[in-house]
Design an enzyme around this catalytic site. Structure first.
Site, PDB file in Angstrom:
ATOM      1  NE  ARG A  22      -1.855  -2.739 -38.848  1.00 16.03           N
ATOM      2  CZ  ARG A  22      -0.859  -2.106 -38.253  1.00 16.03           C
ATOM      3  NH1 ARG A  22      -0.608  -0.836 -38.557  1.00 16.03           N
ATOM      4  NH2 ARG A  22      -0.113  -2.715 -37.356  1.00 16.03           N
ATOM      5  CB  ALA A  28     -25.580  20.865  -6.896  1.00 16.62           C
ATOM      6  CD  GLU A  33     -27.985  13.354 -16.833  1.00 18.47           C
ATOM      7  OE1 GLU A  33     -29.118  13.147 -17.289  1.00 18.47           O
ATOM      8  OE2 GLU A  33     -27.200  14.190 -17.306  1.00 18.47           O
ATOM      9  N   GLY A  34     -28.020   8.245 -13.328  1.00 20.58           N
ATOM     10  CA  GLY A  34     -28.650   6.938 -13.117  1.00 20.58           C
ATOM     11  C   GLY A  34     -27.834   5.820 -13.713  1.00 20.58           C
TER      12      GLY A  34
END
Length: 382
Positions: free
Chosen positions: A269, A127, A365-366
């Protein structure tokens, strides 16, 4: 067959390679994760990870003097993120939530909580963020007042991962030893502390347990202080110095999964009777994706190896890894969506889920812009 050649890089030791391979097998055997109830899913994942021993690296063993092994943490997050974002989240928060206890906690604090979090019997949370401060930790305003035999907490924390389901929070509050960063301290806060309530559950594009925490006169014993008064900023930055690199590893795991899905797609594909893989434009996308994945991996494991080799701080290396790996993972996943065409934006498809999962990693976290500031300041100050 997914590329695993990076496991032979000199940054890693045999114990890391064995760990990554065993965890990959475990996650594959676990099967799909039900994302409809994220609280229940995360509780279940923490319990399973703990019961099978995979949470052991998230915290130090109080009887073992060895520090946290960042390479093991990174390999764990990369591996789990490649399988499922909630697997990674459940693992990562056990480490981030108790990082301060591992690095700075008293023996009593470690003995009380780390055996529980390392075995999945308690869920932890970190926190730090506040409504007005975001990445500016020094601007935190939540207070912890010295009241003789107790600390009294008042204020709010927001965007708290595991908020609402955690058993214990590592919390940072202003104790006033000095201005800005000098006046913060760290505390261990049990979730059942009177005066602590959940003000709001937060919903995001990739659902995870998130909440705003409200503290109104919450009283903690003096023994709840982690380290010394006024050390909170140092403690928070030291924890992020370890775990910021692991965020990059999670982004790398998402990118690897998107890349693997894309290789399978372009091989299977067909367009005008030929596999997509034969188109030069598609080959260009694949080349760019491969380059971004490998470059990110090199930055991630350089930072982790540097920290494990004894460097006291790796702020520059961790910031470079976090910035590059998460930003480039976004590009890899966007290219994967493009290569999948309409299926790439179909709800429930792997690359659609990855597209939602990756975005938050460039913020928490930044944020990416903050990492640029850190890199610049560290470089110019070198």
């Amino acid at each position: 067959m997914p590329d695993r050649s990076y496991l032979d890089w000199p940054f890693l030791e045999d114990r890391h390679r064995d760990h990554a391979k065993a965890l990959d097998d475990w996650a594959g055997d676990l099967g799909s994760v039900d994302h409809h109830d994220t609280d229940a899913a995360c509780r279940d994942l923490v319990a399973k990870l703990g019961a099978d021993g995979w949470l052991q690296p998230t915290a130090v063993d109080p009887a073992d003097p060895n520090p946290l092994d960042v390479r093991t943490l990174c390999l764990s997050r990369e591996t789990l993120a490649r399988h499922d974002g909630l697997m990674d989240f459940a693992f990562a928060m056990q480490g981030l939530g108790t990082g301060a206890l591992s690095l700075f906690g008293s023996k009593a604090q470690q003995d009380e909580w780390l055996p529980l979090t390392r075995t999945g019997k308690a869920i932890s949370a970190f926190a730090l963020t506040e409504p007005q401060s975001g990445s500016d930790v020094a601007n935190s305003t939540m207070t912890a007042t010295d009241d003789g035999d107790a600390w009294v907490l008042d204020g709010q924390k927001t965007w708290i991962s595991n908020g609402g389901i955690a058993d214990v929070y590592t919390l940072f509050a202003r104790t006033g030893e000095g201005p800005g960063a000098k006046g913060l301290s760290a505390f261990v806060v049990p979730a059942d502390t009177p005066g602590l309530s959940i003000a709001e559950r937060l919903q995001t594009i990739a659902p995870h347990p998130l909440a705003t925490l409200q503290f109104d006169g919450a009283r903690l014993p003096k023994s709840a202080l982690i380290g010394a008064p006024g050390q909170g900023f140092k403690i928070a930055m030291s924890v992020l110095d370890v775990f910021r690199t692991t965020v990059a590893a999670a982004g790398l795991g998402f990118a690897r999964r998107a890349f693997d899905e894309s290789l399978s797609r372009v091989a299977a594909r067909e367009v005008q009777g030929k596999p997509l893989s034969e188109l030069q434009m598609v080959q260009g996308h694949i080349a760019d994706m491969a380059l971004r994945v490998d470059a990110a991996a090199l930055l991630v494991y350089r930072a982790a190896w540097t920290k494990d080799s004894g460097a006291p701080r790796v702020s520059r290396e961790a910031a470079m890894a976090k910035l590059y790996a998460t930003d480039e993972a976004q590009k890899v996943i966007d290219a994967a969506v493009q290569l999948h065409g309409g299926d790439g934006v179909k709800s429930g498809e792997v690359v659609e889920r990855l597209y939602r999962e990756i975005r938050a990693l460039r913020i928490y976290e930044g944020a990416s812009d903050v990492q640029k500031v850190i890199i610049a300041r560290q470089t110019m100050g070198a």
